[in-house]
Design a protein around this motif. Structure first.
Motif: not given
Length: 164
Positions: A105-134
């Motif tokens: 018998p040969i046992k070959r292990p397998t796996c699930y890989i999940t990779i999640v990316f987030k976009d940081i440019s959207l949050n930077e623009e919101e931070c700039k807007r909130s800092e400006y309003s403050i």
């Protein structure tokens, strides 16, 4: 796949690789190196690492970037890995013929890989807007005539940092 989160305002894009034929320990060794890094830095790391497990992970990273640019219209330079995980999947069992008609018998292990990316440019623009309003809401209590607050941009005015 695309996932929008309401809590922090980030736009998340992910890809899931199922039944990848490698051990979870070997995949986690690679995933731990790239977690929290930008897209371009991740590509450089995966291309230069000498492990066989890098190739399927590199394909997944390309897939996530393609999902982000095609489905959401996001720029790949603003993507950062927010979550990367490896989970155990099924074990593929095969029989190999051996000496005197026996099977092994040969046992070959397998796996699930999940990779999640987030976009940081959207949050930077919101931070700039909130800092400006403050800043606009704050009223100065004491204004000094002799204080001149200027912001120097070293890139444009040819200062010390002009040399490349």
């Amino acid at each position: 796949m695309i996932k929008k989160t309401k809590k922090n305002g980030y736009t998340e894009v992910y890809a899931l690789g199922q039944h990848i034929c490698m051990s979870t320990h070997k995949a986690r060794r690679i995933i731990d190196q790239i977690r929290g890094r930008s897209y371009e830095e991740t590509l450089m790391i995966l291309e230069l690492m000498p492990y066989r497990a890098c190739y399927p992970i590199l394909k997944l990273v390309y897939s996530v970037a393609a999902n982000a640019s095609h489905n959401m219209g996001l720029n790949e330079t603003n993507l950062v890995i927010s979550k990367a995980e490896v989970n155990k999947s099924i074990t593929v069992k095969k029989l190999k013929p051996r000496a005197q008609g026996r099977s092994y018998p040969i046992k070959r292990p397998t796996c699930y890989i999940t990779i999640v990316f987030k976009d940081i440019s959207l949050n930077e623009e919101e931070c700039k807007r909130s800092e400006y309003s403050i800043l606009c809401l704050k009223k100065p209590r004491c204004i000094n005539k002799y204080t001149d607050i200027t912001c120097y941009n070293m890139d444009n005015n040819g200062g010390v940092w002009d040399k490349k």
